[in-house]
Design an enzyme around this catalytic site. Structure first.
Site, mmCIF file in Angstrom:
data_model
loop_
_atom_site.group_PDB
_atom_site.id
_atom_site.type_symbol
_atom_site.label_atom_id
_atom_site.label_comp_id
_atom_site.label_asym_id
_atom_site.label_seq_id
_atom_site.Cartn_x
_atom_site.Cartn_y
_atom_site.Cartn_z
ATOM 1 N NE ARG A 43 -14.444 19.655 12.191
ATOM 2 C CZ ARG A 43 -13.550 19.757 11.222
ATOM 3 N NH1 ARG A 43 -13.493 20.822 10.490
ATOM 4 N NH2 ARG A 43 -12.697 18.788 10.956
ATOM 5 C CG HIS A 172 1.944 0.747 15.354
ATOM 6 N ND1 HIS A 172 2.492 1.720 14.568
ATOM 7 C CD2 HIS A 172 1.924 -0.369 14.584
ATOM 8 C CE1 HIS A 172 2.782 1.217 13.383
ATOM 9 N NE2 HIS A 172 2.448 -0.050 13.357
ATOM 10 C CE LYS A 176 4.257 -3.739 14.180
ATOM 11 N NZ LYS A 176 3.245 -4.154 13.233
ATOM 12 C CG HIS A 234 7.702 2.466 13.692
ATOM 13 N ND1 HIS A 234 6.932 2.794 14.766
ATOM 14 C CD2 HIS A 234 6.962 2.812 12.594
ATOM 15 C CE1 HIS A 234 5.768 3.304 14.354
ATOM 16 N NE2 HIS A 234 5.773 3.330 13.033
ATOM 17 C CE LYS A 334 4.983 3.989 3.381
ATOM 18 N NZ LYS A 334 4.487 3.212 4.520
HETATM 19 C C1 BG6 Z 1 3.188 3.733 10.425
HETATM 20 C C2 BG6 Z 1 3.628 4.499 9.216
HETATM 21 O O1 BG6 Z 1 3.683 4.315 11.598
HETATM 22 O O2 BG6 Z 1 3.651 2.397 10.334
HETATM 23 C C3 BG6 Z 1 3.156 3.837 7.949
HETATM 24 O O3 BG6 Z 1 3.130 5.830 9.282
HETATM 25 C C4 BG6 Z 1 3.566 2.389 7.921
HETATM 26 O O4 BG6 Z 1 3.666 4.516 6.800
HETATM 27 C C5 BG6 Z 1 3.162 1.696 9.209
HETATM 28 O O5 BG6 Z 1 2.932 1.774 6.802
HETATM 29 C C6 BG6 Z 1 3.735 0.294 9.269
HETATM 30 O O6 BG6 Z 1 3.178 -0.373 10.357
HETATM 31 P P1 BG6 Z 1 3.018 -1.958 10.332
HETATM 32 O O7 BG6 Z 1 2.488 -2.279 11.698
HETATM 33 O O8 BG6 Z 1 2.069 -2.270 9.218
HETATM 34 O O9 BG6 Z 1 4.389 -2.495 10.072
#
Ligand code: BG6
Length: 485
Positions: A43, A172, A176, A234, A334
């Site tokens: 922005r 993501h 990996k 995930h 967590k």
């Molecule tokens: C993310 C979550 O998608 O993945 C986070 O939003 C989490 O809360 C993270 O910490 C974990 O990713 P990685 O690659 O560190 O295991």
């Protein structure tokens, strides 16, 4: 191949924390195609030079082996550009289009690293401006919706401007290296596949543990919780890769069709099975890696008395011929004792014992992080005799494979891999809309049951493996979690 990579949310956390460092690694490894421009959109008014300086400063936070030298950054920075945009103004998209068209790159990737609330407006405007031609791809970052309805809404808007194969949904975890190894393990080797079924496998455990708390993300996290943050995406993606049938080819759709079938075969939850088969927890103050840490409710930006879950453990089944009756346990949280992601495949015991003593059955531990490797737990004869003096005593031994040692050259990180795939149009590691919606559909009864259940999450002390009910969940089937064995 020339490309323009446009980052919406170009000054946001994700861009400087993950995307820029990943692109720099690709640049350093020589895998970033030549003739690329990386365009950050945000922005505020800034020149290219000011933006480059901002990114240079941010690199100070990147781990040292991945930080560019001054010369390296100067060279990399030549790829970086900046454009001011008000995301609701059609003229700004028209301006972006002229800038892109003036060069006519082979590929244009629009990476939406913004809040998902902005996805609809950005996609609509990209479509209206004609920034959706066949050479354009749009990358959507998590969270992709808050529930099934909002995920469908996002997909409808995306579909109005882009074809399915132009829309790349990021998870993501799929980038990996360890997760790709899972595919290689199953479909590049003949050894395990004949055993990969209910006749030989007793149970499967998928654990995605983190020692960090919610940090400064309390406001985001509190609206999300562990089920949406880690399980819907995930953990379920990992489950599909473990449970899927061998695809007929390595093509993206052949793979994604098989993953979708697994998601459709997952046992649906009912209000009763949520109570029985799902455990939610919330961390209280405790000790992690020797440091005293606060509880979730004391974290910044977390509303008082929040019922948000920071831990989930659940039991499910894949209802098909291959897996009928085999429990799949998923667990994430967590403030657990460590950062530890792994899949444990517990094999059945031998059908008839001829050695004395009770022995643990074979198991395969697929380590995803922090190490990336495989451990195959077997039993071997130690060469000593048992008390009776006649029978061999068996001892547990393991074959331990460390992929970081097996492949000593630096391995490609998740975002680096996914960005290169997005530029090249390789879709294998992106989630298709039907997979994503099916995953939401499966978690919805859990979210709904929790909404009306006043009991809330069970407490667990930070630095422990979650509430005791998580152990009871697997104990019901005569099992234990990996760390309890
Ligand atoms: C993310 C979550 O998608 O993945 C986070 O939003 C989490 O809360 C993270 O910490 C974990 O990713 P990685 O690659 O560190 O295991």
């Amino acid at each position: 191949m020339s490309f323009d990579l446009v980052f919406f949310g170009g000054t946001g956390d994700l861009t400087w924390r993950k995307l820029m460092p990943a692109l720099f690694q690709a640049y350093r490894h020589g895998t970033l195609p030549e003739g690329g421009r990386i365009v950050a959109v945000a922005r505020d008014e800034r020149t290219d030079q000011v933006y480059r300086e901002l990114i240079r400063e941010r690199f100070a936070d990147v781990e040292s082996s991945k930080r560019p030298s001054a010369e390296e950054f100067d060279a990399f920075a030549q790829l970086l550009h900046y454009r001011r945009m008000d995301l609701s103004r059609p003229q700004d998209y028209a301006g972006l289009k002229s800038w892109i068209d003036a060069r006519g790159a082979d590929t244009v990737v629009m990476y939406l690293a913004t809040s998902p609330a902005l996805f609809p407006v950005i996609c609509e405007q990209l479509g209206a401006a004609g920034l959706n031609g066949p050479n354009v791809r749009v990358v959507l970052e998590k969270p992709l919706g808050h529930d099934l309805e909002s995920a469908r809404r996002i997909n409808r808007v995306v579909r109005a401007s882009f074809r399915e194969e132009q829309a790349l949904r990021i998870d993501h975890y799929l980038g990996k290296p360890a997760v790709q190894n899972l595919m290689a393990l199953r479909f590049g080797n003949a050894l395990f596949e004949p055993l990969w079924r209910r006749e030989s496998i007793a149970s499967i455990q998928i654990t995605l543990a983190e020692s960090i708390g919610v940090g400064t993300r309390g406001d985001y996290y509190d609206k999300t919780g562990a089920l949406r943050d880690m399980v819907q995406n995930h953990a379920l993606q990992l489950l599909t890769m473990i449970a899927m049938e061998p695809p007929s080819t390595g093509d993206a759709d052949a793979i994604r069709d098989e993953k979708l079938k697994v998601l459709k075969s997952l046992k649906p939850f009912t209000p009763e099975s949520v109570t029985r088969d799902v455990v939610r927890g919330q961390y209280k103050a405790g000790t992690v890696h020797g440091d005293a840490v606060k509880g979730y409710l004391e974290e910044v930006k977390v509303p008082p008395g929040s019922p948000c879950e920071t831990f989930v453990a659940l039991r499910t089944e894949v209802q098909n011929w291959r897996w009928a009756g085999v429990p799949f346990y998923l667990r994430t949280g967590k403030r657990l004792p460590g950062r530890d992601a792994q899949i444990v495949v517990n094999f059945r015991p031998v059908p008839h014992a001829i050695f004395p003593g009770s022995h643990q059955a074979n198991k395969l531990v697929i380590k995803l992080q922090p190490e990336d490797g495989l451990e195959l737990h077997l039993l071997a004869a130690k060469g000593t005799l048992g008390h009776s003096g006649v029978a061999e005593v068996l001892s547990p031994v393991k074959l331990d494979l460390d992929f970081d040692k097996a492949f000593p050259t630096e391995r490609v990180g998740a975002y680096e891999r996914l960005l290169l795939d997005a530029i090249a149009g390789r879709l294998n590691l992106f989630v298709r809309s039907d997979e994503q919606e099916q995953a939401w559909q499966w978690v919805m009864p859990v979210l709904q049951a929790w909404q009306t259940d006043p009991s809330g999450p069970r407490p667990y002390a930070a630095g422990t493996w979650g509430p005791p009910a998580a152990s009871a969940l697997v104990a019901r089937d005569g099992s234990t979690w990996e760390e309890e064995q």
